[in-house]
Design a protein around this motif. Structure first.
Motif, PDB file in Angstrom:
ATOM      1  N   LEU A  80     -12.685   0.519 -34.949  1.00 26.77           N
ATOM      2  CA  LEU A  80     -12.449   1.902 -34.557  1.00 26.77           C
ATOM      3  C   LEU A  80     -11.847   2.701 -35.707  1.00 26.77           C
ATOM      4  CD1 LEU A  80     -12.468   3.833 -32.024  1.00 26.77           C
ATOM      5  CD2 LEU A  80     -10.053   3.215 -31.752  1.00 26.77           C
ATOM      6  N   ARG A  81     -12.296   3.951 -35.824  1.00 22.83           N
ATOM      7  CA  ARG A  81     -11.778   4.858 -36.855  1.00 22.83           C
ATOM      8  C   ARG A  81     -11.134   6.073 -36.195  1.00 22.83           C
ATOM      9  NH1 ARG A  81     -14.587   4.420 -41.692  1.00 22.83           N
ATOM     10  NH2 ARG A  81     -13.020   5.887 -42.478  1.00 22.83           N
ATOM     11  N   GLY A  82     -10.248   6.720 -36.922  1.00 19.73           N
ATOM     12  CA  GLY A  82      -9.630   7.931 -36.420  1.00 19.73           C
ATOM     13  C   GLY A  82     -10.654   8.994 -36.077  1.00 19.73           C
ATOM     14  N   ARG A  83     -11.719   9.077 -36.847  1.00 21.86           N
ATOM     15  CA  ARG A  83     -12.743  10.096 -36.590  1.00 21.86           C
ATOM     16  C   ARG A  83     -13.446   9.860 -35.260  1.00 21.86           C
ATOM     17  NH1 ARG A  83     -17.993   8.801 -40.451  1.00 21.86           N
ATOM     18  NH2 ARG A  83     -18.499   6.772 -39.527  1.00 21.86           N
ATOM     19  N   ASP A  84     -13.540   8.602 -34.831  1.00 24.65           N
ATOM     20  CA  ASP A  84     -14.148   8.309 -33.529  1.00 24.65           C
ATOM     21  C   ASP A  84     -13.288   8.863 -32.396  1.00 24.65           C
ATOM     22  OD1 ASP A  84     -16.214   6.735 -34.765  1.00 24.65           O
ATOM     23  OD2 ASP A  84     -14.803   5.069 -34.893  1.00 24.65           O
ATOM     24  N   VAL A  85     -11.979   8.697 -32.536  1.00 22.02           N
ATOM     25  CA  VAL A  85     -11.047   9.208 -31.537  1.00 22.02           C
ATOM     26  C   VAL A  85     -11.069  10.730 -31.534  1.00 22.02           C
ATOM     27  CG1 VAL A  85      -8.650   9.228 -30.775  1.00 22.02           C
ATOM     28  CG2 VAL A  85      -9.610   7.150 -31.807  1.00 22.02           C
ATOM     29  N   ASP A  86     -11.067  11.331 -32.714  1.00 18.52           N
ATOM     30  CA  ASP A  86     -11.094  12.788 -32.806  1.00 18.52           C
ATOM     31  C   ASP A  86     -12.379  13.362 -32.210  1.00 18.52           C
ATOM     32  OD1 ASP A  86      -8.620  13.049 -33.954  1.00 18.52           O
ATOM     33  OD2 ASP A  86      -9.349  13.276 -36.001  1.00 18.52           O
ATOM     34  N   ALA A  87     -13.495  12.678 -32.416  1.00 19.80           N
ATOM     35  CA  ALA A  87     -14.763  13.157 -31.858  1.00 19.80           C
ATOM     36  C   ALA A  87     -14.726  13.114 -30.334  1.00 19.80           C
ATOM     37  CB  ALA A  87     -15.917  12.317 -32.387  1.00 19.80           C
ATOM     38  N   ALA A  88     -14.101  12.082 -29.769  1.00 18.45           N
ATOM     39  CA  ALA A  88     -13.981  11.991 -28.314  1.00 18.45           C
ATOM     40  C   ALA A  88     -13.103  13.123 -27.782  1.00 18.45           C
ATOM     41  CB  ALA A  88     -13.399  10.639 -27.917  1.00 18.45           C
ATOM     42  N   ILE A  89     -12.000  13.406 -28.477  1.00 16.62           N
ATOM     43  CA  ILE A  89     -11.133  14.509 -28.062  1.00 16.62           C
ATOM     44  C   ILE A  89     -11.869  15.831 -28.173  1.00 16.62           C
ATOM     45  CG2 ILE A  89      -9.009  15.773 -28.576  1.00 16.62           C
ATOM     46  CD1 ILE A  89      -7.795  13.146 -29.564  1.00 16.62           C
ATOM     47  N   GLY A  90     -12.618  16.011 -29.264  1.00 19.68           N
ATOM     48  CA  GLY A  90     -13.378  17.239 -29.439  1.00 19.68           C
ATOM     49  C   GLY A  90     -14.379  17.454 -28.322  1.00 19.68           C
ATOM     50  N   ALA A  91     -15.032  16.376 -27.899  1.00 16.99           N
ATOM     51  CA  ALA A  91     -15.995  16.477 -26.798  1.00 16.99           C
ATOM     52  C   ALA A  91     -15.301  16.808 -25.486  1.00 16.99           C
ATOM     53  CB  ALA A  91     -16.769  15.165 -26.671  1.00 16.99           C
ATOM     54  N   ALA A  92     -14.060  16.377 -25.345  1.00 15.65           N
ATOM     55  CA  ALA A  92     -13.325  16.608 -24.104  1.00 15.65           C
ATOM     56  C   ALA A  92     -12.809  18.041 -23.987  1.00 15.65           C
ATOM     57  CB  ALA A  92     -12.146  15.641 -24.005  1.00 15.65           C
ATOM     58  N   VAL A  93     -12.511  18.668 -25.115  1.00 15.55           N
ATOM     59  CA  VAL A  93     -11.883  19.995 -25.054  1.00 15.55           C
ATOM     60  C   VAL A  93     -12.808  21.137 -25.429  1.00 15.55           C
ATOM     61  CG1 VAL A  93      -9.601  19.040 -25.507  1.00 15.55           C
ATOM     62  CG2 VAL A  93     -10.962  19.881 -27.414  1.00 15.55           C
ATOM     63  N   SER A  94     -13.879  20.837 -26.158  1.00 17.28           N
ATOM     64  CA  SER A  94     -14.717  21.949 -26.609  1.00 17.28           C
ATOM     65  C   SER A  94     -16.128  21.489 -26.915  1.00 17.28           C
ATOM     66  CB  SER A  94     -14.101  22.603 -27.851  1.00 17.28           C
ATOM     67  OG  SER A  94     -14.830  23.741 -28.237  1.00 17.28           O
ATOM     68  N   GLY A  95     -16.775  20.850 -25.947  1.00 18.83           N
ATOM     69  CA  GLY A  95     -18.147  20.408 -26.170  1.00 18.83           C
ATOM     70  C   GLY A  95     -18.229  19.436 -27.309  1.00 18.83           C
ATOM     71  N   ASP A  96     -19.144  19.675 -28.257  1.00 14.92           N
ATOM     72  CA  ASP A  96     -19.332  18.778 -29.390  1.00 14.92           C
ATOM     73  C   ASP A  96     -18.693  19.312 -30.669  1.00 14.92           C
ATOM     74  OD1 ASP A  96     -20.785  16.596 -28.283  1.00 14.92           O
ATOM     75  OD2 ASP A  96     -22.533  17.888 -28.121  1.00 14.92           O
ATOM     76  N   ALA A  97     -17.866  20.332 -30.556  1.00 17.75           N
ATOM     77  CA  ALA A  97     -17.256  20.891 -31.757  1.00 17.75           C
ATOM     78  C   ALA A  97     -16.357  19.866 -32.437  1.00 17.75           C
ATOM     79  CB  ALA A  97     -16.437  22.126 -31.403  1.00 17.75           C
TER      80      ALA A  97
END
Length: 224
Positions: A122-139
């Protein structure tokens, strides 16, 4: 410096994280409990903590199952304190994944990232991408504001089954999404409203270490 999806430092919405450290690892074999099995010279649970520290995560609640006493002891004796993100260790109930998840979520009292300790790549970017999808689509996280600015929806991060099999990773559970068989990765966001399935093709989230072949694959990819 915390990485984002684009590899640059930037502001990102922030959430707490629940790290689930249960499981005896009977399918994996060996003497060590699964979260303590080393990949790339570090216990898997420590590698996941490293990834959370590299993401938009404010703090971590690690839930350690009574079925993994060595893991609980290792977290309390040093791994949690050594993590580059505040980490609290709680005792799980021993009644399974869902029960331990409820222990962790009750401690954070709101939306949170959840992740299993068997994702050593797991990488930090994977976690950030999941958070991004949760709060603002795929941004990308660097393009959205605080997670408190609006609702945080639930996200289940999956990998195509074919991608996992091509990589050589085992598949324990799967379902069909948009006509494609996908496998949950163990990385999720628990928020408000209906669950959203996000499908990614990344080696870093495709290898859950459940069997000896998975461990061999994870170690090979970690060293590459």
């Amino acid at each position: 410096m915390r990485e984002t999806d684009g590899g640059e430092a930037g502001s990102a919405p922030e959430l707490p994280a629940v790290l689930l450290c249960g499981g005896r690892g009977t399918r994996l074999g060996g003497d060590a409990e699964k979260p303590l099995v080393e990949v790339g010279g570090r216990p898997m649970v420590a590698r996941v903590l490293d990834a959370l520290a590299d993401a938009a995560v404010t703090r971590v609640v690690a839930v350690a199952s009574p079925h993994a006493p060595d893991t609980r002891r290792a977290l309390r004796d040093g791994l949690a304190a050594e993590a580059a993100v505040p980490c609290t260790v709680l005792d799980g109930s021993g009644e399974g994944y869902v029960a331990d998840l409820e222990v962790g979520l009750s401690a954070v009292d709101g939306p949170a990232v959840t992740v299993a300790a068997d994702l050593p790549l797991l990488r930090g970017r994977d976690v950030d991408a999941a958070i991004g999808a949760a709060v603002s689509g795929d941004a990308p996280p660097s393009e959205v504001g605080s997670a408190t600015d609006g609702p945080v929806r639930s996200v289940t991060v999956c990998v195509p089954v074919a991608y996992k099999r091509d990589l050589g990773a085992s598949v324990d559970a799967s379902f069909e999404h948009a006509g494609t068989p996908v496998a949950p990765t163990g990385l999720n966001v628990v928020g408000d409203g209906p669950d959203r399935v996000v499908v990614r093709e990344r080696d870093s989230i495709a290898v859950n270490v459940n069997r000896p072949g998975d461990l061999e694959l994870a170690r090979r990819l970690a060293d590459s």
